[in-house]
Design a protein around this motif. Sequence first.
Motif: not given
Length: 765
Positions: A32-58
Amino acid sequence: MSSRATLWRALLALAVVAVSLYVALTQPPRLGLDLRGGTRIVLETRDSPTVRADAEATDRTLEVLRQRVDALGVAEPTLARSGERRIVVELPGVQDPREAAAVVGRTAQLTFHPVQGAAAEPGSAPAGDGSRVLPDPDAPGSFLRLGPPALTGEGVEDAEAVLDARTGRGWTVDLSFRGGGDEWARITGAAACAAPGDPARRVAIVLDDRIVSAPGMESSVPCEAGITGGSAQITGGFDAAEARELAALVKGGALPVPVTSVEQNVIGPTLGADAIRASALAAVIGLFCTGVFIIAVYRLAGALATLALLLYGLISYAAVVAIGATLTLPGLAGFVLAIGIAVDANVLVFERAREEYARSAFRSTDLRRPLRVGFDKAWSAVADSHVTTLLAAGLLFVFATGPVKGFGVTLAVGVLASLVSAMVITRLFADWALRRTAVRRRPALTGLTVTGRIRARLERRPLRLMRNRRRWLGVCLGLLLLAIGGIGVRGLEFGVEFTGGRQVLYAAERPVSADTAREAVTDAGFPRAVVQTTGDRGITVRTGELSNQQQEQIRASLGEVAGKVTVERDERIGPSLGDELRTHALIALAVAVAAQLVYLTVRFRWTFAAAAVAAMAQDVLLVVGLFAWLGKPVDSVFLAALLTVVGYSVNDTVVVLDRLRELRRASPRGAWPELADTAVAQTLPRTVNTGMGALFVLIALAVLGGDSLTDFSVALLAGVVLGMASTVFTAMPLAVGLQLRHPDRSRPRPARGRDRDRDRTGAVV
């Protein structure tokens, strides 16, 4: 008959050990992460034509990503919302950030379209109604004109990668639809009305603006009726990895809002080499002390059981590696602890053999019969306690997610391995040893001919606990109110995994090891902070609520070991164990408790089942209340410990209830209080010896392990003690009280199987 059974046991044991040894030597564990490490990915949400990328959508997007990562087979991932629009994904063991981001961050918009006909050239952007022109996957250079989507991925209930060896199609993705597949039947029914060879006889399955499959309707599909049954199959020349990836994307569903990857990097383990070495040393010392204790109590039989337990460890480890489960440090601690718990089945057998030997009118030097009777009599208690634990493990795996699901896997593996170890391997060793002439001449060497100090003392002064059952239940109620008062008055200190907190990325002037950075953060006053190295000179510190002054203290402390340290990023993070995961865990636990209640009712009677479940609930609340009064943090490690306490409590209670049932069959007219006192007295040596075996491991982990393992050990120490005490002072008085209040006027239930021959005398004939 006996020699044939022994031969089959030997062949089974040899096969299991050989396969386990091969797997352990040839397959590396997934750390696991605590013993070996791994990969960190930071994703960012974007607004779509119908939905706003607020905290709830995230947050909704995060849960879809969690399902997707689980389906991809990455066990024990960490996902948390950072700020309003960012999601931090940490994948243990994954060393290619770009490939992981390409899979995790895909939008996975799945749609099903009727094919209107062929097209001569590719189309532009999709029309307003969703119709479009896309390349035909079955005819390179050709294009299909698709109508508006008739069904979306939201209508798909499940997706599974399947190797279709019967038809030779290779790897496919099987789909099942919600609501019986009415929409799918309508789409395929309309396509089946087109003439053979007409492109309109096909249905296009589109994923992210690409036709992945466009199957044509066979002649057997009726016009208008279509394909019923609510299932479909996606073909496309997939290999195994592509099929699993597509199934994971479809099953996880479309992301509520688009996401983009803003950061990808490889991270170091959350625990340093020093902590791992300390925990390994604690495990070795604890297991050594457990082995010495068992050998001191049961002599030769204890030595053989210790050898069998070492093989149990090999079998358990190989099984965990073979199924691809992730090993984390708490998981390893639980794994090592399970070796101590596995002593229980052996102790049950040896104590039964001692009873049989002491009961024999003529005490022969041939101890094979007492040992055989010990195994036969112990089987009922071993089976019941293991089945109740397996029920909990299986339901936790089915209903829970994240670390709770992983706990269910390792728990089930440990239970099954302990059955093989105790009932097959130990029996083989003991049977072989008792056939030796040197052992038959000196039966005292076996440890089965002595009574034991606890049993001898109880024979001189019999217990009379049930006479004061109301007093014991009153004391238990007082402790329960004290625990609930601690939860209400002091409250629970939830860890950063439950509450979220603050994450700071520092850039150091010179490289520094994770152990050194972790020690510096501890010196600044934050021993429970999660510290990881990122890249060559990056240091990430994740902790709970953190003021600006405290953040500066951490930066200054890091500066003493890493030169000039600057803050690259400072942001609030959400909980990695979100509301949905906690809800699933509670549902899984409730279903598991209900299943145990039903099973115990069937195996015993409802009064016994209610007493066992009540004692288990009391143990859980007492451990939680203890942590509330001590101010200990409640995190995923504590959650694993709490689930282990559940297993301890039920296991202890089932063993005593099994003995009470046996005594009731032997003496149908006996008074319940006297029978309960006898059952407690006869099983008390087993309870003490089993508890001592586990306590050695826990004390070593508490003294030598890190902070998180110390809390883990404290919770389990409390659980072991409470499990032993609650059986005697809660479960048995409550069972007796319920039985007297609601007497069972029917005759005692007839024995089944092996119990039939010992109904009246209590001995196998």
